[in-house]
Enzyme design. Structure first.
Site, mmCIF file in Angstrom:
data_model
loop_
_atom_site.group_PDB
_atom_site.id
_atom_site.type_symbol
_atom_site.label_atom_id
_atom_site.label_comp_id
_atom_site.label_asym_id
_atom_site.label_seq_id
_atom_site.Cartn_x
_atom_site.Cartn_y
_atom_site.Cartn_z
ATOM 1 N N ARG A 209 -4.640 4.125 -4.728
ATOM 2 C CA ARG A 209 -4.442 2.782 -4.181
ATOM 3 C C ARG A 209 -2.981 2.401 -4.351
ATOM 4 O O ARG A 209 -2.375 2.664 -5.398
ATOM 5 C CB ARG A 209 -5.333 1.753 -4.898
ATOM 6 N N GLU A 238 0.961 -1.931 2.340
ATOM 7 C CA GLU A 238 0.846 -1.213 3.615
ATOM 8 C C GLU A 238 0.047 -2.052 4.614
ATOM 9 O O GLU A 238 -0.824 -2.821 4.213
ATOM 10 C CB GLU A 238 0.197 0.165 3.406
ATOM 11 N N HIS A 255 -1.153 7.106 4.109
ATOM 12 C CA HIS A 255 -2.511 6.885 3.606
ATOM 13 C C HIS A 255 -3.535 7.707 4.392
ATOM 14 O O HIS A 255 -4.514 7.174 4.919
ATOM 15 C CB HIS A 255 -2.865 5.394 3.669
#
Length: 369
Positions: A209, A238, A255
């Site tokens: 995370r 993000e 990601h």
């Protein structure tokens, strides 16, 4: 039975349609009107299952094709008789594959052997457990840190984070984002932790995370030389990522660590299994749910004079491809995630030309050999 599924959940078509009334919607088309008569929702994390969406609908089960479930208002569901199921571990192998491939890239660049390195794994759930398995098959030494598990299981094989800092050449984080003590992980990778890394100078990986790491502290750490290398897949804030940190990272991706085709298929399958569990609705074609084969499924190790295990892993996924795309256009972070061509995991590849020792290692990492 009426089902509404997010259109981006793959591999459902042709399997659900013969036995249920299913509608496929883009996530931004989910509304109380469009889902009003659905008994089941099949979603991903982009669809927020809140009272504003669910109130006044017939929904009785929410299934999400993701391991995470923060997008589901669990309290509302519990108080309104709505069951929910996530897909724990669906992409665990994909994230572990990502970490190993990033390490292979760094090993080739820097000229070191991973077998000479000690890996620290912080968070030993589904993902951390898979990373432990792959690292073990490769022949790496590893140390484990998981305070909640250590406390719950009274297991002294789990070490404090400070021990990993002292002994590990690589530290990879695979923890949930939590703000509550005693095991809060928000900014766990912070100033104090990073300063403590200055002597050993580990390779640091955040593929869990974004907010587990303090962006400004990371920038200071890299500039101060406290880390040998930095790999980032998850970013604070993000999709609006910090461009200074992007420039300083050795490998930077948008990601996508868990975005394997196999992980997507696992998530879809687990959603349908949840529907069967709750409603008894069977899907006779469920056994056909599978991602397409890779474009180049055969890996011939005889083509490589050295670093053959690393080359086999990088054949399945090369982190420099999404790295280059992100650096070229960081403002299209979310678009790159949506358009990402999901790679296959190791089990989809057959290796030829391997020695007996190489074949044993590769089979331990799920390759066919």
């Amino acid at each position: 039975m009426k089902i509404v599924a997010e259109a981006s959940v793959p591999y459902l078509r042709g399997i659900v349609d013969p036995v249920a009334d299913i509608t496929y919607l883009h996530s931004d088309c989910f509304s109380p009107d469009t889902i009003r008569h659905a008994r089941v929702l099949i979603v991903r994390s982009i669809t927020k299952c809140t009272p504003a969406l669910l109130q006044g609908t017939d929904v009785r089960l929410i299934t999400t094709a993701t391991a995470g479930f923060d997008h589901i208002d669990r309290e509302y569901c519990e108080s309104h008789g709505i069951l929910w199921r996530n897909s724990p571990g669906c992409n665990a192998t994909a994230v572990a594959q990502y970490v190993m491939c990033c390490l292979c890239r760094l090993a080739l660049r820097e000229g070191f052997s991973l077998k000479e390195k000690v890996m620290g794994i912080v968070g030993v759930g589904h993902v951390g457990g898979e990373l432990k398995r792959l690292a073990s098959a490769y022949g790496m030494e590893f140390l484990l840190c998981d305070p909640p598990r250590s406390e719950a299981e009274q297991d002294n094989s789990f070490l404090p984070l400070s021990r990993l800092v002292e002994q590990c050449d690589i530290i990879s984080f695979h923890v949930p984002l939590t703000h509550e003590d005693p095991h809060a992980t928000y900014h766990l990778i912070g100033e104090a932790f990073l300063r403590s890394c200055a002597d050993k100078r580990p390779i640091l990986i955040n593929a869990c995370r974004g907010a587990v790491a303090d962006t400004q502290a990371l920038i200071r750490a890299v500039k101060s030389g406290w880390l040998q290398a930095l790999v980032i897949d998850c970013w604070e804030g993000e999709p609006d990522i910090d461009l200074s940190l992007l420039d300083l990272a050795d490998i930077a991706t948008p990601h996508i660590a868990g975005f394997s085709a196999d992980g997507k298929a696992n998530g879809a399958r687990m959603c349908l299994e949840a529907i069967t569990e709750v409603f008894g609705l069977e899907f006779p074609l469920l056994h056909t749910l599978a991602p397409p084969p890779p474009t180049h499924p055969i890996i011939d190790l005889s083509l490589f004079p050295d670093h053959r295990i690393e080359r086999a892993l990088l054949h399945t996924f090369d982190p420099l491809v999404p790295d280059r795309s992100l650096r070229a256009s960081p403002k299209t972070f979310e678009e790159q995630r949506k358009a990402y061509p999901h790679p296959r995991e190791m089990k989809a590849f057959t290796v030829v030309g391997a020695t007996t020792e190489e074949a044993k290692i590769l089979r331990g990492m799920d390759f066919i050999s």
